[in-house]
Design a protein around this motif. Sequence first.
Motif, PDB file in Angstrom:
ATOM      1  N   MET A  23       3.033  17.010  -7.246  1.00 45.01           N
ATOM      2  CA  MET A  23       4.441  17.399  -7.361  1.00 45.01           C
ATOM      3  C   MET A  23       5.390  16.222  -7.190  1.00 45.01           C
ATOM      4  SD  MET A  23       4.149  20.519  -8.088  1.00 45.01           S
ATOM      5  CE  MET A  23       5.887  20.953  -8.018  1.00 45.01           C
ATOM      6  N   ALA A  24       4.938  15.152  -6.542  1.00 44.56           N
ATOM      7  CA  ALA A  24       5.792  13.981  -6.296  1.00 44.56           C
ATOM      8  C   ALA A  24       4.991  12.717  -6.575  1.00 44.56           C
ATOM      9  CB  ALA A  24       6.308  13.995  -4.855  1.00 44.56           C
ATOM     10  N   PRO A  25       4.674  12.464  -7.855  1.00 46.35           N
ATOM     11  CA  PRO A  25       3.757  11.366  -8.196  1.00 46.35           C
ATOM     12  C   PRO A  25       4.303   9.970  -7.946  1.00 46.35           C
ATOM     13  CG  PRO A  25       4.663  12.355 -10.185  1.00 46.35           C
ATOM     14  CD  PRO A  25       5.089  13.226  -9.050  1.00 46.35           C
ATOM     15  N   GLN A  26       5.603   9.839  -7.672  1.00 39.50           N
ATOM     16  CA  GLN A  26       6.180   8.511  -7.430  1.00 39.50           C
ATOM     17  C   GLN A  26       6.738   8.362  -6.021  1.00 39.50           C
ATOM     18  OE1 GLN A  26       8.841   7.891 -10.898  1.00 39.50           O
ATOM     19  NE2 GLN A  26       7.361   6.346 -11.515  1.00 39.50           N
ATOM     20  N   ASP A  27       6.312   9.232  -5.120  1.00 44.44           N
ATOM     21  CA  ASP A  27       6.732   9.126  -3.721  1.00 44.44           C
ATOM     22  C   ASP A  27       5.955   7.969  -3.090  1.00 44.44           C
ATOM     23  OD1 ASP A  27       6.869   9.413  -0.880  1.00 44.44           O
ATOM     24  OD2 ASP A  27       7.439  11.502  -1.108  1.00 44.44           O
ATOM     25  N   VAL A  28       6.646   6.867  -2.870  1.00 49.38           N
ATOM     26  CA  VAL A  28       5.991   5.626  -2.446  1.00 49.38           C
ATOM     27  C   VAL A  28       5.288   5.780  -1.102  1.00 49.38           C
ATOM     28  CG1 VAL A  28       6.458   3.258  -1.693  1.00 49.38           C
ATOM     29  CG2 VAL A  28       7.456   4.117  -3.826  1.00 49.38           C
ATOM     30  N   GLN A  29       5.974   6.322  -0.099  1.00 46.15           N
ATOM     31  CA  GLN A  29       5.367   6.460   1.224  1.00 46.15           C
ATOM     32  C   GLN A  29       4.166   7.391   1.184  1.00 46.15           C
ATOM     33  OE1 GLN A  29       5.892   4.699   3.934  1.00 46.15           O
ATOM     34  NE2 GLN A  29       4.255   5.826   4.964  1.00 46.15           N
ATOM     35  N   LEU A  30       4.265   8.450   0.406  1.00 45.92           N
ATOM     36  CA  LEU A  30       3.153   9.388   0.252  1.00 45.92           C
ATOM     37  C   LEU A  30       1.930   8.693  -0.341  1.00 45.92           C
ATOM     38  CD1 LEU A  30       2.084  12.351   0.174  1.00 45.92           C
ATOM     39  CD2 LEU A  30       3.157  12.536  -2.079  1.00 45.92           C
ATOM     40  N   LEU A  31       2.146   7.893  -1.371  1.00 43.74           N
ATOM     41  CA  LEU A  31       1.045   7.178  -2.017  1.00 43.74           C
ATOM     42  C   LEU A  31       0.411   6.164  -1.073  1.00 43.74           C
ATOM     43  CD1 LEU A  31       2.711   6.653  -5.501  1.00 43.74           C
ATOM     44  CD2 LEU A  31       0.681   8.053  -5.062  1.00 43.74           C
ATOM     45  N   ILE A  32       1.233   5.494  -0.275  1.00 42.15           N
ATOM     46  CA  ILE A  32       0.689   4.516   0.674  1.00 42.15           C
ATOM     47  C   ILE A  32      -0.194   5.215   1.711  1.00 42.15           C
ATOM     48  CG2 ILE A  32       1.317   2.945   2.556  1.00 42.15           C
ATOM     49  CD1 ILE A  32       3.750   2.124   0.846  1.00 42.15           C
ATOM     50  N   GLU A  33       0.272   6.339   2.227  1.00 38.91           N
ATOM     51  CA  GLU A  33      -0.544   7.093   3.204  1.00 38.91           C
ATOM     52  C   GLU A  33      -1.852   7.552   2.568  1.00 38.91           C
ATOM     53  OE1 GLU A  33       1.529  10.275   5.100  1.00 38.91           O
ATOM     54  OE2 GLU A  33       3.316   9.067   5.486  1.00 38.91           O
ATOM     55  N   TYR A  34      -1.778   7.979   1.320  1.00 36.48           N
ATOM     56  CA  TYR A  34      -2.991   8.417   0.620  1.00 36.48           C
ATOM     57  C   TYR A  34      -3.970   7.254   0.479  1.00 36.48           C
ATOM     58  CZ  TYR A  34      -5.833  10.403  -3.203  1.00 36.48           C
ATOM     59  OH  TYR A  34      -6.863  10.859  -3.985  1.00 36.48           O
ATOM     60  N   ALA A  35      -3.455   6.089   0.122  1.00 40.51           N
ATOM     61  CA  ALA A  35      -4.314   4.905   0.003  1.00 40.51           C
ATOM     62  C   ALA A  35      -4.954   4.561   1.341  1.00 40.51           C
ATOM     63  CB  ALA A  35      -3.500   3.723  -0.521  1.00 40.51           C
ATOM     64  N   GLN A  36      -4.192   4.652   2.420  1.00 35.92           N
ATOM     65  CA  GLN A  36      -4.738   4.371   3.754  1.00 35.92           C
ATOM     66  C   GLN A  36      -5.841   5.372   4.110  1.00 35.92           C
ATOM     67  OE1 GLN A  36      -1.013   4.646   5.823  1.00 35.92           O
ATOM     68  NE2 GLN A  36      -0.649   2.435   5.785  1.00 35.92           N
ATOM     69  N   THR A  37      -5.652   6.626   3.720  1.00 38.70           N
ATOM     70  CA  THR A  37      -6.668   7.647   3.997  1.00 38.70           C
ATOM     71  C   THR A  37      -7.927   7.390   3.177  1.00 38.70           C
ATOM     72  OG1 THR A  37      -4.912   9.240   4.480  1.00 38.70           O
ATOM     73  CG2 THR A  37      -7.106  10.130   4.058  1.00 38.70           C
ATOM     74  N   LEU A  38      -7.762   7.012   1.918  1.00 37.68           N
ATOM     75  CA  LEU A  38      -8.920   6.667   1.087  1.00 37.68           C
ATOM     76  C   LEU A  38      -9.720   5.534   1.722  1.00 37.68           C
ATOM     77  CD1 LEU A  38      -7.321   6.796  -2.483  1.00 37.68           C
ATOM     78  CD2 LEU A  38      -9.142   8.299  -1.646  1.00 37.68           C
ATOM     79  N   GLN A  39      -8.999   4.523   2.211  1.00 40.49           N
ATOM     80  CA  GLN A  39      -9.683   3.383   2.817  1.00 40.49           C
ATOM     81  C   GLN A  39     -10.397   3.803   4.097  1.00 40.49           C
ATOM     82  OE1 GLN A  39      -8.242  -0.652   2.311  1.00 40.49           O
ATOM     83  NE2 GLN A  39      -7.988  -0.799   4.517  1.00 40.49           N
ATOM     84  N   ALA A  40      -9.741   4.624   4.910  1.00 40.46           N
ATOM     85  CA  ALA A  40     -10.356   5.090   6.151  1.00 40.46           C
ATOM     86  C   ALA A  40     -11.584   5.951   5.871  1.00 40.46           C
ATOM     87  CB  ALA A  40      -9.342   5.878   6.982  1.00 40.46           C
ATOM     88  N   ALA A  41     -11.585   6.638   4.726  1.00 42.97           N
ATOM     89  CA  ALA A  41     -12.713   7.501   4.359  1.00 42.97           C
ATOM     90  C   ALA A  41     -13.836   6.732   3.678  1.00 42.97           C
ATOM     91  CB  ALA A  41     -12.227   8.620   3.454  1.00 42.97           C
ATOM     92  N   GLY A  42     -13.677   5.431   3.546  1.00 39.57           N
ATOM     93  CA  GLY A  42     -14.709   4.617   2.917  1.00 39.57           C
ATOM     94  C   GLY A  42     -14.667   4.631   1.403  1.00 39.57           C
ATOM     95  N   ARG A  43     -13.560   5.080   0.831  1.00 42.89           N
ATOM     96  CA  ARG A  43     -13.425   5.123  -0.624  1.00 42.89           C
ATOM     97  C   ARG A  43     -12.496   4.008  -1.090  1.00 42.89           C
ATOM     98  NH1 ARG A  43     -12.460  11.531  -1.552  1.00 42.89           N
ATOM     99  NH2 ARG A  43     -11.770  10.787  -3.604  1.00 42.89           N
ATOM    100  N   THR A  44     -12.783   2.801  -0.619  1.00 42.18           N
ATOM    101  CA  THR A  44     -11.918   1.647  -0.889  1.00 42.18           C
ATOM    102  C   THR A  44     -11.804   1.352  -2.373  1.00 42.18           C
ATOM    103  OG1 THR A  44     -12.603   0.728   1.239  1.00 42.18           O
ATOM    104  CG2 THR A  44     -11.520  -0.773  -0.293  1.00 42.18           C
ATOM    105  N   PHE A  45     -12.850   1.659  -3.149  1.00 40.57           N
ATOM    106  CA  PHE A  45     -12.827   1.362  -4.581  1.00 40.57           C
ATOM    107  C   PHE A  45     -11.728   2.149  -5.315  1.00 40.57           C
ATOM    108  CE2 PHE A  45     -15.511   5.034  -3.995  1.00 40.57           C
ATOM    109  CZ  PHE A  45     -15.248   5.864  -5.072  1.00 40.57           C
ATOM    110  N   GLU A  46     -11.224   3.234  -4.707  1.00 41.06           N
ATOM    111  CA  GLU A  46     -10.165   4.024  -5.323  1.00 41.06           C
ATOM    112  C   GLU A  46      -8.768   3.541  -4.942  1.00 41.06           C
ATOM    113  OE1 GLU A  46     -10.673   8.354  -5.314  1.00 41.06           O
ATOM    114  OE2 GLU A  46     -12.649   8.027  -4.412  1.00 41.06           O
ATOM    115  N   VAL A  47      -8.689   2.659  -3.954  1.00 42.01           N
ATOM    116  CA  VAL A  47      -7.382   2.254  -3.418  1.00 42.01           C
ATOM    117  C   VAL A  47      -6.544   1.451  -4.418  1.00 42.01           C
ATOM    118  CG1 VAL A  47      -6.238   0.889  -1.611  1.00 42.01           C
ATOM    119  CG2 VAL A  47      -8.158   2.397  -1.027  1.00 42.01           C
ATOM    120  N   PRO A  48      -7.115   0.464  -5.159  1.00 40.17           N
ATOM    121  CA  PRO A  48      -6.270  -0.326  -6.067  1.00 40.17           C
ATOM    122  C   PRO A  48      -5.471   0.503  -7.061  1.00 40.17           C
ATOM    123  CG  PRO A  48      -8.378  -1.412  -5.783  1.00 40.17           C
ATOM    124  CD  PRO A  48      -8.489  -0.068  -5.111  1.00 40.17           C
TER     125      PRO A  48
END
Length: 634
Positions: free
Chosen positions: A431-456
């Motif tokens: 619903m908010a594909p350009q919400d910068v803070q939301l995307l950053i938190e999602y990237a941090q969660t991906l990294q914490a979950a060991g899915r670093t390859f999806e972060v870039p």
Amino acid sequence: MPAEANPSNQTPFFRTASRYNLQAMSVAVLPFNAGPETRPTLARQFANFAAEVVRARTQAEVHSVNYLMQVSEEQPAKYANVNPSEGLNEIDMIKQLFEQTQAAAAMDGLLVEKDGKYHLTYRIFANGTEAPVAEETFEFDNTGAFRPMRTMIEELCARAEVVLPAEAQTDDQLFGTANSEAFVKFIEGYDALQYIEKTQGQVINEFNPKFAYDALLEAIQLDSEWEAPYATLLNLCRACTQLRLGRSEDIEEALTKAKSLTPDDIRAMVVLGEFYQAVNNSAKSLEVLQEALKIEDNEPAIYTRIGIAQSALGQVDEAEASFQKAVELEPVDKPSMGFLAQIVAGQGRAHEVPMLWREVVDANPENSHAWANYGASLVQAGNEAEALRAFDEGLEKAKEPLIVKRAYAPALAHVQEFDKAMDYYEDVIEMAPQDVQLLIEYAQTLQAAGRTFEVPKVLRDVLGGNPDPNTRAQTLAWLVELEQPKRVESVAQAQEKMNAEDYEGAVKILRPMRNWLADYWKMWALYAAALNRSGDFREAEEASNRLIQLFPGNEIGFAELGNALGPQGKHEEQYNAMRYGLSILPNSLPIVVNYGLAAKRLGKTDEAKQVAEALRQAAADNKDLQEVVAELEK
């Protein structure tokens, strides 16, 4: 000054316009062109206001076209208004408009100012015709704007097959004022606000809104009963304060004058109070807001802003009382509860905050924001199990469950329920594909979950969302560290050289990295420091400026720039750079020190002594800082 671009060297405009609003419409209204020595602001707004009146009064599909052109390659991009021609548009341009829209008709025109008179020509085209089906020219001065405006409005109504309502027959009813001079001044000032809104604040550097403040103030003076120029001036001042557009002195002057022109209206006082708070003058903000309170003592927004000023001044008990008063006066949604909760938590009473939010959700179970804050407050109070239960209850009862999911996702990530957290993040991102803070938190969660390859990929989405320069710098750095680890290792090796005081060795490692890591702020910070310590002040100046350009919110860039400019004797440049730095980072000790030293070397002894006084408390246990204070007081 208005913001204009010259398209004379561009390809046909409809192909180069970066933000040309195309949509299904029955009538398209193009901004009128401005002739020689004619204000484009008025040309645009004569057409735009006619379209807005018809659309607002009749709900007809009559839409204004935006003439905006991207004029810079920097990020975020800057946009300027364009005056395509100093004459009427070529027929080919009208054909392009019809080809690119579903409009049944279009209006364009030309405004020429000459010898104190306006010469306005408008034309109406029907889709499929090459000659205008209607055309008329008017000559008038500032007192005669309503006749051509009404004619254009009626013509647009006819093309859209609508009629004006019965309550829009007189000039006062149709335009909001019977004073034509006030109307002309109003639309000139309104153009600046519309430009900021259309570009989402990405205006060109040369844009100076003072002309608009002056025009709107004149309109207020010409018709003090007319609401539009007063409300527009306040909205413009708010926008320029938030986006740091123009000179702060001009905003202050405009709001002060508006306040004096409308002494019984608190709105100018409130916006002036907001302005003073934004420029870190909390004492002045409090003074103005308390003046407003004497006029209207039951307005919760005033108490909220008073509380913000009191909090900034360290008046914690008074701020809490102000926020409490605001909450008491507010309806069930309680928009000031967040401020009250924050100040209560800041006094070591985080355990009290969930009860505050529980009262709100009990009174209004559909309040999505309150459920989100209730759950988050339980997390902050250390009651994670209860927080998860609260979020689940909120998902069942809240009117907008996505708002609850937005707060729930980081709580889930915190307790390492990564799969559920990512599901909720993905729901909200949809619903908010350009919400910068939301995307950053999602990237941090991906990294914490060991899915670093999806972060870039997510980080590239962040960059595509036009983040502020500081967020952009941090995101680019993260991306570089993921995708160029070998080169980042070189920066780490240079840091080891720095730690060993081998500054020339660090420079030798970093110099070849300038092209490879051009967007990596950490490299530039280390490079500037190494250059300064090895005595290469000229190149250190260049590196520091590059760092500031990349990451203006990092004090290292300004500190190293000050260190580079001082030894070169560039005290004027150092002084101006540090003043700019303080406008961004007013509490930065290194910038304050460099500012004071530059002022001292330029003979600005009063400023230097003021800085010394401000530094005195911080210098109590710092010998180096005590020496700086002593030098500034000489």
